[in-house]
Write an enzyme that holds these catalytic residues in place. Structure first.
Site, PDB file in Angstrom:
ATOM      1  N   ASP A  30      52.844  53.963  42.012  1.00  0.00           N
ATOM      2  CA  ASP A  30      51.621  55.288  42.035  1.00  0.00           C
ATOM      3  C   ASP A  30      50.882  55.958  40.846  1.00  0.00           C
ATOM      4  O   ASP A  30      51.846  55.520  39.721  1.00  0.00           O
ATOM      5  CB  ASP A  30      52.174  56.460  42.476  1.00  0.00           C
ATOM      6  N   ASN A  86      54.153  63.071  52.873  1.00  0.00           N
ATOM      7  CA  ASN A  86      53.231  63.956  53.570  1.00  0.00           C
ATOM      8  C   ASN A  86      52.028  63.937  54.458  1.00  0.00           C
ATOM      9  O   ASN A  86      51.359  63.136  54.947  1.00  0.00           O
ATOM     10  CB  ASN A  86      52.696  64.832  51.992  1.00  0.00           C
ATOM     11  N   GLY A  92      50.582  69.119  52.014  1.00  0.00           N
ATOM     12  CA  GLY A  92      50.930  67.858  50.769  1.00  0.00           C
ATOM     13  C   GLY A  92      50.239  67.229  51.261  1.00  0.00           C
ATOM     14  O   GLY A  92      49.888  66.415  49.908  1.00  0.00           O
ATOM     15  N   HIS A  99      50.928  56.584  54.329  1.00  0.00           N
ATOM     16  CA  HIS A  99      51.958  56.006  53.322  1.00  0.00           C
ATOM     17  C   HIS A  99      53.527  56.440  53.284  1.00  0.00           C
ATOM     18  O   HIS A  99      52.818  57.483  54.019  1.00  0.00           O
ATOM     19  CB  HIS A  99      50.739  56.040  52.435  1.00  0.00           C
ATOM     20  N   HIS A 101      56.097  57.020  50.705  1.00  0.00           N
ATOM     21  CA  HIS A 101      56.190  57.228  49.170  1.00  0.00           C
ATOM     22  C   HIS A 101      57.566  56.682  49.463  1.00  0.00           C
ATOM     23  O   HIS A 101      58.597  57.032  49.579  1.00  0.00           O
ATOM     24  CB  HIS A 101      56.332  58.590  48.282  1.00  0.00           C
TER      25      HIS A 101
HETATM   26  P1  AMP Z   1      50.125  62.241  49.176  1.00  0.00           P
HETATM   27  O1  AMP Z   1      49.705  63.079  47.951  1.00  0.00           O
HETATM   28  O2  AMP Z   1      51.617  62.462  50.500  1.00  0.00           O
HETATM   29  O3  AMP Z   1      48.313  61.864  50.114  1.00  0.00           O
HETATM   30  O4  AMP Z   1      50.051  61.310  48.120  1.00  0.00           O
HETATM   31  C1  AMP Z   1      49.056  60.331  47.439  1.00  0.00           C
HETATM   32  C2  AMP Z   1      49.350  59.737  46.537  1.00  0.00           C
HETATM   33  O5  AMP Z   1      48.438  58.794  46.119  1.00  0.00           O
HETATM   34  C3  AMP Z   1      49.971  60.319  45.204  1.00  0.00           C
HETATM   35  O6  AMP Z   1      51.234  60.508  44.938  1.00  0.00           O
HETATM   36  C4  AMP Z   1      48.920  59.468  44.070  1.00  0.00           C
HETATM   37  O7  AMP Z   1      49.518  59.757  42.820  1.00  0.00           O
HETATM   38  C5  AMP Z   1      48.154  58.299  44.824  1.00  0.00           C
HETATM   39  N1  AMP Z   1      46.886  57.892  44.448  1.00  0.00           N
HETATM   40  C6  AMP Z   1      45.990  58.858  44.384  1.00  0.00           C
HETATM   41  N2  AMP Z   1      45.621  57.408  44.342  1.00  0.00           N
HETATM   42  C7  AMP Z   1      45.496  56.717  43.886  1.00  0.00           C
HETATM   43  C8  AMP Z   1      45.063  55.368  42.733  1.00  0.00           C
HETATM   44  N3  AMP Z   1      44.642  54.786  43.080  1.00  0.00           N
HETATM   45  N4  AMP Z   1      46.193  54.900  42.697  1.00  0.00           N
HETATM   46  C9  AMP Z   1      47.910  54.784  43.111  1.00  0.00           C
HETATM   47  N5  AMP Z   1      47.995  56.322  44.213  1.00  0.00           N
HETATM   48  C10 AMP Z   1      47.828  57.110  43.723  1.00  0.00           C
END
Ligand code: AMP
Length: 113
Positions: A30, A86, A92, A99, A101
Site C-alpha cells: 500500500d 471496505n 471508506g 481488494h 487489505h
Molecule cells: P480503500 O480505501 O479500501 O479503497 O483502500 C484503497 C487503498 O489503496 C488505500 O489504502 C490506498 O493507500 C491504496 N492505494 C491507492 N493508490 C495506490 C497505489 N498507486 N499503490 C499502492 N496503493 C495504493
C-alpha cells in the site's frame, strides 16, 4: 466499470512494489501504509466491490484467500495479521476495484474503527 488506479497496477503502467502475482491475482505494498506491513490483494478481473461478486467469481474470490495465506507465510506474518475490505463509499472504499487489505506488524483493536 471505469478504469481504476488498480487496473493501472495490473497493467504495469505505474511503478508499484508487487510482492506476489499469479494468473488470477496480484498483491502489492500500500502506498500509504496504515501498519508496518500493509499489502493490497486484488483479483485481476475488474470486480468493483463485494456487492459485485457474481456466482461465476466464486473461484476467484476463494483464490484470493488461498493467495493471502501464501503471502502471509512469504512475508513472515503468519502468526497474525488482519484482513480488511471496505465495501462501498460509506465504509471508506476509495478504489472501486475489489481488494483486501492485509495489515500486520502492530497491535489491532477490536471493534475496528
Ligand atoms: P480503500 O480505501 O479500501 O479503497 O483502500 C484503497 C487503498 O489503496 C488505500 O489504502 C490506498 O493507500 C491504496 N492505494 C491507492 N493508490 C495506490 C497505489 N498507486 N499503490 C499502492 N496503493 C495504493
Amino acid at each position: 466499470m471505469a478504469e481504476t488506479i488498480f487496473q493501472k497496477i495490473i497493467d504495469k503502467e505505474i511503478p508499484t512494489e508487487i510482492v506476489y502475482e499469479d494468473d488470477l491475482c496480484i498483491a502489492f505494498k500500500d502506498i500509504n501504509p496504515a501498519a508496518p506491513i500493509h499489502l493490497i490483494v486484488i483479483p485481476k478481473k475488474p470486480i468493483e466491490s463485494v456487492d459485485d461478486v457474481a456466482e461465476e467469481d466464486e473461484a476467484i474470490v476463494g483464490h484470493l484467500f488461498f493467495a493471502m495465506g501464501k503471502i502471509a507465510k512469504q512475508q513472515g506474518i503468519d502468526r497474525g495479521y488482519r484482513v480488511v475490505t471496505n465495501n462501498g463509499r460509506d465504509a471508506g472504499q476509495e478504489v472501486m476495484h475489489l481488494h483486501f487489505h492485509m495489515l500486520a506488524g502492530r497491535g489491532f483493536s477490536w471493534p475496528p474503527g
